[in-house]
Design a protein around this motif. Sequence first.
Motif, PDB file in Angstrom:
ATOM      1  N   ALA A 199      36.805 -23.838  11.164  1.00 21.38           N
ATOM      2  CA  ALA A 199      37.793 -24.000  10.082  1.00 21.38           C
ATOM      3  C   ALA A 199      38.718 -22.776   9.985  1.00 21.38           C
ATOM      4  CB  ALA A 199      37.084 -24.240   8.758  1.00 21.38           C
ATOM      5  N   GLU A 214      38.548 -29.316  12.804  1.00 17.15           N
ATOM      6  CA  GLU A 214      38.137 -28.990  11.435  1.00 17.15           C
ATOM      7  C   GLU A 214      36.751 -29.551  11.113  1.00 17.15           C
ATOM      8  OE1 GLU A 214      40.573 -30.312   8.245  1.00 17.15           O
ATOM      9  OE2 GLU A 214      40.699 -32.369   8.955  1.00 17.15           O
ATOM     10  N   GLN A 215      36.275 -30.469  11.937  1.00 15.55           N
ATOM     11  CA  GLN A 215      34.925 -31.010  11.728  1.00 15.55           C
ATOM     12  C   GLN A 215      33.844 -30.149  12.376  1.00 15.55           C
ATOM     13  OE1 GLN A 215      34.462 -33.602   9.741  1.00 15.55           O
ATOM     14  NE2 GLN A 215      36.685 -33.689   9.483  1.00 15.55           N
ATOM     15  N   LEU A 216      34.243 -29.270  13.280  1.00 15.35           N
ATOM     16  CA  LEU A 216      33.247 -28.496  14.026  1.00 15.35           C
ATOM     17  C   LEU A 216      32.832 -27.239  13.260  1.00 15.35           C
ATOM     18  CD1 LEU A 216      34.726 -28.718  17.647  1.00 15.35           C
ATOM     19  CD2 LEU A 216      32.885 -30.062  16.649  1.00 15.35           C
ATOM     20  N   PRO A 217      31.544 -26.940  13.251  1.00 14.81           N
ATOM     21  CA  PRO A 217      31.066 -25.764  12.521  1.00 14.81           C
ATOM     22  C   PRO A 217      31.716 -24.477  13.046  1.00 14.81           C
ATOM     23  CG  PRO A 217      29.229 -27.073  13.370  1.00 14.81           C
ATOM     24  CD  PRO A 217      30.467 -27.663  13.940  1.00 14.81           C
ATOM     25  N   ARG A 249      45.102 -35.011  16.650  1.00 15.30           N
ATOM     26  CA  ARG A 249      43.740 -35.235  17.152  1.00 15.30           C
ATOM     27  C   ARG A 249      42.994 -33.911  17.262  1.00 15.30           C
ATOM     28  NH1 ARG A 249      43.476 -38.370  22.626  1.00 15.30           N
ATOM     29  NH2 ARG A 249      45.519 -37.451  22.915  1.00 15.30           N
ATOM     30  N   LEU A 263      42.107 -32.687  13.638  1.00 13.22           N
ATOM     31  CA  LEU A 263      41.019 -33.453  13.022  1.00 13.22           C
ATOM     32  C   LEU A 263      39.676 -33.153  13.676  1.00 13.22           C
ATOM     33  CD1 LEU A 263      42.805 -36.893  12.529  1.00 13.22           C
ATOM     34  CD2 LEU A 263      42.027 -35.342  10.733  1.00 13.22           C
ATOM     35  N   ARG A 264      39.710 -32.997  14.990  1.00 11.93           N
ATOM     36  CA  ARG A 264      38.460 -32.727  15.708  1.00 11.93           C
ATOM     37  C   ARG A 264      37.939 -31.327  15.387  1.00 11.93           C
ATOM     38  NH1 ARG A 264      36.765 -31.456  21.078  1.00 11.93           N
ATOM     39  NH2 ARG A 264      38.852 -30.774  21.637  1.00 11.93           N
TER      40      ARG A 264
END
Lengths: 143, 131
Positions: free
Chosen positions: A15, A9-12, A3, A6-7
């Motif tokens: 990465a 890697e979506q945030l600006p 979790r 996944l959370r």
Amino acid sequence: MDRFLLRMEQLPGMAEPLQELLELVIETIGNIHGAQDAFFNRFENRVTALPPKGQIKISELELDYRGFPLRLYCMALNEELVILFNGGIKDAQTAQESSDVISAKLYEANGFAKRILQAIQTGEIVVHGRTLTDYAGRPDIYL
Amino acid sequence: MRSKIADRIMAETPEETKRFVRKYGDIVMRVHQLLKERGITQQKLADQLGKSPSEISKWLKGEHNFTLKSLTKLEAELGADIFYVPKKDSYHVQQGGQFKSSVAKAEPVSGTIPFTSTHRQELTPTEPVAA
């Protein structure tokens, strides 16, 4: 753990820190140096375990240089076995003040840690070097 | 059990990031190993270097962002190598598909630890050199 991955890697902007953190956990700690104290930042909290096992420490994992934004909570059972919990972005001096409510993840990690320790003591979970299994040797563990 | 998501993210990780984290880990381990080996506390090291304990703490945790100057200062004070620049003949040597670290090899920091280093092994002339 998934979790968290996944959370994040979506945030600006997260990465690269996420890649660095995973490299630290899986390669540097997992394959090269082991779970040495030097890699674990400030023991954020201590969970008093059932006697006679003493204390289990919940640690924060990060790359310890100024401005590293991520924190991943974990528990090292031995030098070869680290259980990874959830984590988040630490953007304030304390977990409680951070906007990503990582204090809630720390609280959650403490709960899991207690339960895992109890299960090890009762034999529901068995530690075999680098792996955990249930009492029958199965890799899937339900707590 | 390894996470498939973690595996995917790691497969996408650039070589530069992998090398950075590898060296970060090697330096952290090496400095802690040397301090433990020599029985030097952060307070003592601060006194020896004429720095404040909080500044040394930042150094050791990497918060100060090590520079060549600060690393060599630490090396001089601890009397051992922390970081190596490989010589030409081993510069591109690969072993089992893994790049070589140019940081002194850190042993586990418990008990009595003999000083070992990787660079001397790397300099042996029998090693194959990649093109």
